[in-house]
Design a protein around this motif. Structure first.
Motif, mmCIF file in Angstrom:
data_model
loop_
_atom_site.group_PDB
_atom_site.id
_atom_site.type_symbol
_atom_site.label_atom_id
_atom_site.label_comp_id
_atom_site.label_asym_id
_atom_site.label_seq_id
_atom_site.Cartn_x
_atom_site.Cartn_y
_atom_site.Cartn_z
ATOM 1 N N ALA A 187 -9.468 63.568 -31.427
ATOM 2 C CA ALA A 187 -9.421 63.470 -29.967
ATOM 3 C C ALA A 187 -10.479 62.513 -29.441
ATOM 4 O O ALA A 187 -10.235 61.739 -28.500
ATOM 5 N N GLY A 243 -5.424 68.488 -29.769
ATOM 6 C CA GLY A 243 -5.225 67.081 -29.444
ATOM 7 C C GLY A 243 -5.210 66.810 -27.955
ATOM 8 O O GLY A 243 -5.492 65.684 -27.520
ATOM 9 N N THR A 284 -8.207 65.219 -25.661
ATOM 10 C CA THR A 284 -8.463 63.790 -25.458
ATOM 11 C C THR A 284 -8.722 63.488 -23.988
ATOM 12 O O THR A 284 -9.604 62.688 -23.647
ATOM 13 N N THR A 309 -0.616 61.187 -22.837
ATOM 14 C CA THR A 309 -0.938 62.337 -23.682
ATOM 15 C C THR A 309 0.029 63.492 -23.460
ATOM 16 O O THR A 309 0.385 64.213 -24.407
#
Length: 347
Positions: A15, A75, A78, A223
């Motif tokens: 990340a 994840g 990020t 994302t």
């Protein structure tokens, strides 16, 4: 170190790598020249590509070491990591609205990914691959055309481009799974071509999305859109379902609403910044604050207007602090009106 702890550590580093790559991409977009392929000639942009590649590799290794339900939600951090990293590296601080939007988007996406069922090994047949690639390419091209021709506001245009990039990345993930499953059969040529095309399109579109929209809104859109598109393909083509049945589906929809609300907050925050910039004459740092690159912008001093010039016939009404009127009517007279003897001039 246990495999679970290793997967968590690799997910966090992944990340961070993704966030650093996004920051570099945004700086290239803010300081580089125009043109869709201009970043290809920039070494700094290739560093961003390398950071994204490292993040993807670490994410794959983390998936091999830990469960999908843990690695995938991590994840989503990020978006959260990108804000303090941008403030530290490029001195671009985010406001309270941006923080709320980023946290909402990350929390909603994390919950959505945690509720996604464990994906089984699926492989698309040749005709299905062609149909999926054609539909995805059409959607990406349509969004790119809309952003290029039909959207004038930079923030909205960037979000549309980021959505197209997220679709491209999500479809590339689907084809990566297909190639990994069907590798032994030899029918992977179409899948490899699709991976190359969609990965390249997603990279270029995401780079274009950072132009004129800051960091958080495009990054959050990419994302969120990436795993959502992959999940939609898994549900429609592979028959996958959310965990915990109907309750899990309802919770997943609620998480999707939270993530969408975070994206809306990020977009409205950027729109507000855009309006403030237009009110200041369209110049970043018009109030003497930091400009687009973080450097202070000098403010030109405002010249004061000169006092009006009085005509000669009104000079007799003007006094200069002594109480004596000055002008032709008062020549040779003191404060009481009596004549005043003026000594002769002697050099």
């Amino acid at each position: 170190m246990s495999s679970l702890a290793l997967s968590v550590l690799l997910s966090l580093v992944s990340a961070v790598a993704y966030a650093a790559g996004a920051i570099v991409q945004e700086r290239v977009a803010a300081t580089g020249g125009g043109g869709a392929f201009a970043p290809l000639r920039d070494r700094v942009w290739w560093a961003a590509v390398a950071l994204n590649g490292v993040g993807a590799l670490l994410h794959v290794v983390a998936l091999a070491c830990g469960p999908l339900s843990l690695v995938q939600p991590l994840g989503a951090l990020t978006i959260v990591f990108a804000l303090p990293m941008a403030a530290l590296l490029v001195r671009r601080r985010a406001g309270a609205t941006a923080w709320r939007g980023a946290v909402m988007a990350a929390a909603g996406l994390s919950g959505l990914l945690a509720l996604t069922g464990h994906a089984k090994s699926h492989a698309l047949r040749g005709p299905d691959q062609l149909v999926l690639a054609g539909v995805a390419l059409g959607a990406v091209a349509l969004l790119a055309l809309v952003a290029a021709a039909g959207v004038r506001r930079p923030v909205v245009r960037s979000v549309v481009l980021a959505g197209a990039a997220g679709i491209a990345f999500g479809i590339a993930s689907v084809f990566i799974k297909t190639v990994a499953v069907a590798w032994t059969s030899g029918a992977v040529v179409l899948g490899l071509v699709a991976i190359a095309v969609f990965a390249a399109a997603g990279t270029l579109l995401s780079q274009a999305a950072y132009r004129g929209a800051g960091l958080t809104a495009p990054l959050a859109t990419v994302t969120v859109a990436n795993p959502v598109v992959a999940a939609v393909v898994g549900i429609t083509l592979f028959g996958e379902r959310f965990r915990y049945g109907t309750a899990g589906t309802v919770l997943a929809l609620g998480c999707a609403v939270v993530a969408a609300g975070g994206l809306v907050l990020l977009v409205t925050e950027r729109l507000g910044a855009e309006r403030n910039g237009a009110a200041d004459g369209g110049l970043p740092g018009a109030d003497g604050g930091p400009g687009a690159a973080g450097a202070p912008v000098p403010v030109e001093p405002v010249a004061r207007p000169l006092p009006p010039v009085l005509p000669l016939e009104r000079l007799d009404r003007v006094t200069f602090g002594t109480g004596n009127p000055v002008g032709p009517r008062a020549a040779g007279r003191g404060p009481t009106g009596r004549p005043v003897r003026t000594p002769p001039f002697r050099p």
